[in-house]
Design an enzyme around this catalytic site. Sequence first.
Site, PDB file in Angstrom:
ATOM      1  N   ASP A   1      -5.166   8.249  11.189  1.00  0.00           N
ATOM      2  CA  ASP A   1      -3.795   7.824  11.466  1.00  0.00           C
ATOM      3  C   ASP A   1      -3.251   8.360  12.773  1.00  0.00           C
ATOM      4  O   ASP A   1      -3.519   9.493  13.167  1.00  0.00           O
ATOM      5  CB  ASP A   1      -2.884   8.258  10.317  1.00  0.00           C
ATOM      6  CG  ASP A   1      -3.109   7.390   9.100  1.00  0.00           C
ATOM      7  OD1 ASP A   1      -2.930   6.167   9.211  1.00  0.00           O
ATOM      8  OD2 ASP A   1      -3.505   7.924   8.042  1.00  0.00           O
TER       9      ASP A   1
ATOM     10  N   GLU B   1       0.855  -1.187   0.000  1.00  0.00           N
ATOM     11  CA  GLU B   1       0.000   0.000   0.000  1.00  0.00           C
ATOM     12  C   GLU B   1       0.884   1.227   0.000  1.00  0.00           C
ATOM     13  O   GLU B   1       1.663   1.443   0.926  1.00  0.00           O
ATOM     14  CB  GLU B   1      -0.877   0.013   1.246  1.00  0.00           C
ATOM     15  CG  GLU B   1      -1.969  -1.018   1.172  1.00  0.00           C
ATOM     16  CD  GLU B   1      -2.483  -1.350   2.548  1.00  0.00           C
ATOM     17  OE1 GLU B   1      -2.625  -0.430   3.367  1.00  0.00           O
ATOM     18  OE2 GLU B   1      -2.716  -2.540   2.788  1.00  0.00           O
TER      19      GLU B   1
END
Lengths: 393, 262
Positions: free
Chosen positions: B63, B52
């Site tokens: 995140d 990814e």
Amino acid sequence: MNYNVNEKGYYGDFGGAYIPEMLYPNVEELRQNYLKVMGEESFQKEFRQLLKEYVGRPTPLYFAKRLSEKYNTKIYLKREDLCHTGAHKVNNTIGQILMAKRLGKTRIIAETGAGQHGVATATVCALMGLECIIFMGEVDIKRQAPNVARMKMLGAKVVPATSGSKTLKDATNEAIRDWINNPVDTHYIIGSVVGPHPYPDMVARFQSVISEEIKTQLCEKEDRENPDFVAACVGGGSNAAGAFYHYLDNLDVGLIAVEAAGKGIDSGESAATSALGKVGIIHGSKTLLMQTADGQITEPYSISAGLDYPGVGPMHANLFTSGRGEFISITDDKAMKAGLELCKLEGIIPAIESSHALAIFEMRKFKKNDVVVVNLSGRGDKDLDTFIKYFNL
Amino acid sequence: MNRIQNKLSEKKQHAGKAGKLLSIYFTAGYPKLDDTVEILQQLEKNGVDMVEIGLPFSDPLADGPTIQESSQLALKNGMTTEILFQQLKDVRKTVSIPLIIMGYFNPILQYGIEGFCKKCAEVGIDGLILPDLPLSEYKEHYHEIFKKYNLINVFLVTPQTSDDRIRQIDTASDGFIYLVSSSSVTGNSDGFDENQENYFSRVASMQLKNPLIVGFGIKDATTFKQATSKTKGAIIGSAFIKTLARDGKSGISNFIASIREV
Ligand SMILES: Cc1ncc(COP(=O)(O)O)c(C=O)c1O
């Protein structure tokens, strides 16, 4: 055209819920329940009672005689500055704390920039005895020490947001991340008409008490429900949404949204989203926001901490692109002068945010018989330092 | 068939460890702007099954600190969507494992959705993971475009996702389902306990048409093994970024080897 939200959570092309799956259960729970809860008689009763006895509503609609004479038009001030905690923000936090309790939440989080929404949230958490965590950019914590102290006195924990630019947008990111990490017991009290659906609509409904009162009060004073214009400053847009709410679909009423131009729209230091923003996604909402060509969100600037958000709520994005709203941007300089002018002419010290809305009279003409309601969203106590430095008082 | 689907069916042929897919996330433009292709080559060489590539964003909501910091640094290094596509122009000459772009929706919206998908197809990207593109919007507006460019869209499922919604997501997916290990942003390194294992088992027992790949919180051989005991594979992000921060690209082969052992 209908300028309110549709059943999918959009205002025209703006709004929706662009959220990571981790937030879906919380946001969906809220979406499925908010209208039902707000419609309950017991909710309305408690909400209304607190607005009356705790917040001090209705706030006066005050005819500003000397200001009107100076600008040769009829100016009314909606005195949200007289609300408990000093700004309109508390209308929303009262509503949301009652919502959180109905949903069985025990832990409250919120973001804050200048600290006004943080104080309003800490206040209602103290009132209800709920745990309160406020995220605030590290930079803002330094700039807004008195409000940080207020939040602490009210029992809140203030957590510095140290990511990104360390200001309001990052505090909002941190609050959202906290919600991801605490998906069951926590309610996030967003401070403006921003964020994923149903937040913009829910916050607008809680703030709509402002225009509800204007209608009744104007009847008493002018024998009419509708002013010719309603003007309000726009950070995320909650005080404006509240002041516009009951006039949105009444085209006889001009809606004037006032943004912060900072040092000037082309100066690179501005927060005038309608002029500088493009369509994009911020904090879960499709709306207008300031960003680079590559889609990175940029840092706005305004002398008023409450207006330096890089986006506007989806309702306002739609008012702008549809032409329903008139958008005016006001520089730091003009806002500060308009604020000081209100002090001298009416004996009212306004918040710098609200001062932006007062500056429209230098920018555009109104007819002598026009009735113009300016939403005076907050008082200037919190801004004394800035006023002192700016005018060498 | 798409490379992701190929890889998944290839993994199906193997039992035990060899049947478990290891995917690595890294932020494009980190640690250095031009590291992207070399990192991809090394990951493939060291036996990683899928990658990814993180398209950095200023405000990565899902995140934790590690990926926030790598994203900020990548942006500071000058990474943009256009530069990433330039870097990837010839990547398919040297890299053959499936490549996914993981990013937030706004930069892609600014690039132009169709233009972005077209570019992805040109350089050889196989799929997208866009955490803030919700299922309903995808189905209504973007599914057709993604399909036209043979891009697989990957949805996330969390411990809080209802069975009903997991089934909807399964129906809308045609690659794999990204099983978020816990209610947390990326980079949580507390390790897994029976809560996670029960959750992996619960979703695994739903007999979904898409395989499950676990992400968030996988940092070493132990967590990799726990994550994959009931699922098809796992994705490592923050722990890999930390390795890059500490040892640079020379740390890659040791790190990957350490995950695969046990
Ligand atoms: C007094 C006052 N007015 C206006 C604002 C801007 O917010 P909004 O646009 O949501 O009303 C703030 C925000 O802190 C404020 O404190």
